[in-house]
Structures are given as structure tokens and as C-alpha cells.
Write an enzyme that holds these catalytic residues in place. Structure first.
Site: not given
Length: 630
Positions: A284, A367, A395
Site C-alpha cells: 500500500k 460494523e 450497515r
């Protein structure tokens, strides 16, 4: 501005396929330079996109888009995809009003197969596309690109479980960079570090099946036994991974920054008549040193200086104040726990995670689990606070109702990025949480305007509430506060002359805009009082009684009108002796597109000038109506 001799000539994936071996790495270098240059000005998701440059190039060289289909999980890593699919000329408008989106958008390009913005959805969506193709006699390939962080979401495993029985051209690319937004945690990331399958695995597996198929009478039964049996003998021939158990043929791990290796893997995957999982390892932030060293900080970033990597502007925001306040509480109270869904940095909990490790829980991008897990903690006397962005809280709606509110469990939700968030657009605007939570019994909601209000609201939510308690606050820092405005009450405040005829009601950061509007109105001789709510659910009856004494009432709300607080207030007001005019200015039945926060508030007439315009227009209409009556 850099020179992009190769990139500027890429009009479609066919142009990428025409490049020779020497040109491919040059193209990748130009793409990275363009990404850094654009994001430094526009803001955006830099680290994820720098990490998938070679992967994206290899995909476009290996497959036939748009006949083949690709679904990017979350979609915040699709910038290179956009550059290679005819959007180079418009790339400088990335995330700007009227410009190209920072996420895939079907309406934007025929190469964007599915709108994404939240995590863990790609395998489900791609599998649906693959099945639709099958029903229509289309044998083209369908690819889902999902990160290891997104794989911690339960939806990804639900899709894997369903897709493993498919026998057509379906490929999942697992982009393993050991990061979601923050560093990945949990069992699945640890599992990935142990998975190492050598290239001979697929050959041995295929050759073994071929040999067994040619043995008369007993060959096929033995092959079936080895493939489906549960004995340890199976693993002597079939070295199983978790993905094999789901029914996927596993290829990897592949160097995600080696285009040739990636192309070979994709070529092999296309020959396998079964679902394929290609495990790609990337870095990344690759290619830009500040992003490599701090991938989390450059995951989503505003404007920054390219040479130093330093943000151009930085100031204390609500997230950092929340994090500091949580640390203060935790120092005094060993029952305080903090929960995050892979967002420790974004929600301001980095210091808490270091100082109180045993009471800090990063559950990954999950979540739903975070809410129910927090309820479990609360059921045994702990004081859990789940810090989550408004857009991601959506969510967990079922868990909030079923596991917290219904059982009267005392969970605290710290809802960050509440309200308009700007350039990430429709998928990330925090304008639904109030309408969503407002419908749930046993729920108390606070929406402070300033840091002091946040601290008071958080303390009240933790120690004074006995049910589900919510503290919501915007992205960024404090806005304008008049010198003569006092400390923020936990219920409501009155600012201005309460003997005048006009009342403006609002909450959250819109109070700052209301104060400016009040000053603008005074300049033209219109006096107005402001009722600022901090506790927006339940609404204090005294505040309603106060409002009933005015001739004209305006409610400005940075959220969806349907189910919002303004509608609630209206219902309560009608039960009093109120006989005046009541006006609501909120977000109608629409999604708010990408643009800056200031542009969005202006468009919605929720900034100071918008409030001024709405109030003066309504007063003019009222005067005209009264003149007609007389």
C-alpha cells in the site's frame, strides 16, 4: 505538471495491450506520478491506488473489458482503472463538483460495471453479474477485486459460500496489502500470512485427477473420494486452503507489482472451469515514500505538499477531541471500552489503542459485529463506545434495533462524519443516521455544535443514559462561534432576543451558519432568535413550548427530511397553541452528489446565505399573503 508521454495516449484498454514489455513499467511510473499530482491537489485515496497500479495494468492487458466485467470492492482503488479507460483527460476533475467520481460509477463509464463505495460487496455483486451472464448465454469472464481488509466483512464470506458451487468464468482477486484503512487485525489476516502454495500444486492436482480418470473401474471412485472425502488422505494429494474449502481453486501468492507474473496467473485462471481465487500481495502506497511509510495517513487525505508529504492545512477536529476525551474517561474508569471497525486512526482512537490496549477492540470491517459485540460487553457491566463513521453505521441497522434498543442495552455510538462530508459523494454522505436512529425506541441522540458540547454529550451518554445513546459530530473542526454565546447546554440553548417574532431552530454545526445568518438579517432590519438543540432525541418539551410563542419558525437540518428531527418538532409543535408559520429546510428525497462541503451546503440552502435567502423569501411571501387577506 509531469510529462505523461505514454499515459496521455491511453484511450482504452486496447492501447494498454499494445504496449511492449519495456513500455509497461514506464506506464506504471507515469500513472503513479499522475496519481500523486492529482490527489495532492484534489485530495482522495492515495495509498490504495498506488498499491494496485501493476495489478490494474495486468488486468487490462489480460481481459477484454468491457465485455469481461470487473467489480472493485469499495472502489476507492479504481483511479488507475479510470486512467486506463478513457478518463485521462478529465482526471484532474477527480472528486470535484461535476467531475469524475472517486469511486466506480456506472453512469460515468461503460467500464464501470457496478457502483461501489462500502466494503465487502464485490464478490456478491460480481457473482450476480456472472449468473446473469450465464442466463443470457454470455461466456465472458467476471472478476471481483477485493482487499484483505474488506475480506474481514461477513458479506464477503457469505458470497464465497454461495459462489463456490459455480462452474463458469468467475475470478476473485484478493489484494493482500496487510491493511484496510488502519492495520488489519484478526484471524483472517494472520491466516493469509501462512498461506504459501507453490506453483506445482495446481499441476500435481490436475495431473493426479487425469491419471485417476484413466484407471478402469476404480479410478473415478478414488478421485471422488480424494476430492470430497474428509480423511487425512485427502490432504496428501490436495493441499487445501480456506479458499479450496469454499470451492475455489487457489492460485498464489503472486507478486502484485510484477505485471508478467500477474498476467501468467490470469492466463492460468481463465483455463480453470471453476471459481478461482488469485492471491496477490501488494504494498500500500508503493512508489511514493511518504505514503509507503504512513499508508494509513495517506489512505484518504486532503491536499498535501508533494515534496514533503505534509498536509497543506491541518487543525484540531472533532475526531481528535473525541479520542482525547475517551482517553480522559478511560484513565478514571476501567469499564470504558472503545470499539472500532478498522478505523482507529480516522475516528481518533490511535492514542486510546496504545494507552488502553486491553480495552481497545478493532473488530475489522464488521460494523454489524461491532454493535452486537459491544452489546455483549455492556451486558456484563462494561461501558463500550463504538466509534464509527455515519455512512458505515448504516450497515448495522438490524443489530442496533435487535441487540441494543430492543434489549435496552446501554451501548454508546460515537457517530463521526455526521452530515455532509464532501468529495467522496453519495456513498459517504453522513445524512441518513438521524432519520435511521430517530425511528428506534429507547434511543437518545446528541448532536453538539462545538468541542465543549461534544465532551459534555459524551459524558452524559456514557454515565447518565441507560439505553442506546448516540453522540454525532461532523467532519473537521469548530466553525464560527459568536463572542456573546455562552457554554453549550446538554439539552438546548437560546441565542438572541426571545421577544422577537422570528425563530430559527437547528442543531450541530449548522448553528454556526445560523449565527452568521442572524447577523446578515439584522443588517436589513430583521430580528431573529435561535433555538439550538443539542439533545435532538427526545426533544425537550420546554424547547417546544418556547418555540410555540413565535409567529414564524424555520427549522434547518443537515439531514434527510423524511424521518428527521424537523418533522418530529413539527408534530410536537402542533400539539401546543402554536398558530404561526412553520418551515422546514432539509435534504429532500435525494442523494447528495460529490462536491465540497461548502458547495453542498450552499446548494441545499443550509449555509448562512441560504438561510438568509429562505427566511427573507418566506417573510416576503407571508407579507403578500396577509395583504391579500386584508
Amino acid at each position: 505538471m509531469g510529462e505523461y508521454k505514454l499515459l496521455s495516449k491511453i484511450k482504452s484498454p486496447n492501447d494498454v495491450k499494445r504496449l511492449n514489455e519495456a513500455e509497461v513499467p514506464k506506464l506504471c511510473t507515469e500513472i503513479r506520478e499522475k496519481l500523486v499530482e492529482t490527489v495532492s491537489v484534489n485530495g482522495g485515496h492515495l495509498s490504495p491506488n498506488l498499491g494496485v497500479v501493476e495489478l490494474t495494468v495486468a488486468l487490462h492487458r489480460s481481459f477484454n473489458f468491457p465485455k469481461d466485467s470487473i467489480v472493485w470492492d469499495v472502489g476507492h482503488q479504481s483511479y488507475t482503472h479510470k486512467l486506463l479507460t478513457g478518463r485521462y483527460e478529465s482526471f484532474d476533475t477527480l472528486r470535484q463538483k461535476g467531475g469524475i467520481s472517486g469511486f466506480p460509477k456506472r453512469a460515468e463509464s461503460k467500464y464501470d460495471d457496478f457502483n461501489t463505495g462500502h466494503s465487502s460487496t464485490s464478490i456478491s455483486a460480481a457473482f450476480g453479474i456472472a449468473n446473469a451472464k450465464l442466463l443470457n448465454g454470455d461466456n465472458s469472464h467476471t472478476i471481483a477485486v477485493i482487499g484483505d481488509g474488506s475480506f474481514t466483512g461477513g458479506l464477503a464470506f457469505e458470497a464465497m459460500n454461495n459462489a463456490g458451487r459455480f462452474n463458469k468464468n468467475f475470478i476473485v482477486v484478493l489484494n493482500d496489502n496487510k491493511m484496510s484503512i488502519s492495520k488489519n487485525v484478526g484471524a483472517f489476516p494472520r491466516y493469509l500470512t501462512t498461506v504459501r502454495i507453490q506453483p506445482w500444486y495446481i499441476r500435481v492436482k490436475k495431473n493426479t485427477e487425469k491419471v485417476l480418470s484413466k484407471i478402469p473401474l476404480i479410478g473415478k471412485p478414488i478421485k471422488s473420494f480424494l476430492r470430497h472425502g474428509k480423511s487425512g488422505i485427502k490432504n496428501l494429494v490436495y493441499k487445501n486452503t480456506l479458499f479450496d474449502c469454499f470451492g475455489f481453486t487457489y492460485l498464489g501468492p503472486i507478486d502484485g507489482h510484477n505485471v508478467e507474473e500477474l498476467e501468467n496467473a490470469f492466463a492460468a485462471a481463465k483455463k480453470i472451469n471453476a471459481p478461482v481465487m488469485i492471491h496477490v500481495v501488494t504494498k500500500k502506497g508503493k512508489g511514493y515514500q511518504p505514503a509507503e511509510e504512513n499508508p494509513g495517513e495517506f489512505h484518504g487525505i486532503g491536499q498535501f505538499d508533494i515534496d514533503s508529504g505534509e498536509p497543506i492545512s491541518s487543525h484540531k477536529g472533532f475526531s481528535s477531541v473525541f479520542g482525547k476525551t475517551m482517553c480522559d474517561f478511560a484513565q478514571q474508569d476501567k469499564k470504558i471500552c472503545a470499539i472500532t471497525a478498522a478505523m482507529s486512526t480516522g475516528t481518533g482512537l490511535s492514542d486510546f489503542s496504545k494507552l488502553y490496549k486491553e480495552r481497545f477492540f478493532d473488530v475489522g470491517i464488521a460494523e454489524e459485529h461491532a454493535v452486537t459485540f459491544g452489546c455483549g460487553l455492556a451486558s456484563r457491566g462494561m461501558r463500550p463506545v463504538f466509534a464509527v463513521y455515519s455512512t458505515f453505521l448504516q450497515r448495522s441497522y438490524d443489530q442496533i434495533i435487535h441487540d441494543s434498543a430492543l434489549g435496552n442495552i446501554h451501548l454508546v455510538l460515537a457517530v463521526d462524519r455526521a452530515g455532509i462530508v464532501g468529495s467522496d459523494g453519495e456513498t459517504h454522505q453522513g445524512v441518513f443516521d438521524v432519520s435511521m436512529l430517530n425511528s428506534i425506541p429507547n434511543t437518545t441522540i446528541f448532536s453538539p455544535s462545538y468541542f465543549i458540547g461534544l465532551k459534555k454529550a459524551l459524558g452524559t451518554a456514557i454515565y447518565m443514559c441507560e439505553n442506546l445513546a448516540v453522540v454525532r459530530y461532523p467532519r473537521g473542526g469548530e466553525l464560527y462561534c459568536p463572542d456573546d454565546y455562552g457554554e453549550e447546554s446538554i439539552d438546548y440553548d437560546i441565542y438572541g432576543n426571545n421577544e422577537c417574532k422570528n425563530l430559527l431552530i437547528t442543531y450541530g454545526r449548522l448553528f454556526s451558519y445560523a449565527c452568521r445568518a442572524k447577523e446578515m438579517l439584522e443588517e436589513i432590519g430583521i430580528e431573529i432568535c435561535i433555538l439550538k438543540l443539542c439533545k435532538i432525541r427526545p426533544i425537550n418539551n420546554e424547547a417546544v413550548e418556547f418555540a410555540s410563542n413565535f409567529e414564524n419558525v424555520w427549522f434547518f437540518e443537515e439531514g434527510i427530511k423524511n424521518g428527521g428531527i424537523a418533522r418530529n418538532f413539527s408534530d410536537l409543535l402542533q400539539r401546543t397553541q402554536f398558530s404561526g408559520n412553520y418551515h422546514i429546510k432539509a435534504i429532500n428525497d435525494e442523494f447528495v452528489k460529490q462536491m465540497s462541503v461548502s458547495e453542498a451546503l450552499a446548494m441545499l440552502k443550509l449555509d448562512s446565505k441560504g438561510m438568509f435567502d429562505v427566511i427573507t423569501k418566506n417573510l416576503g411571501e407571508n407579507q403578500t399573503e396577509n395583504e391579500k387577506k386584508t
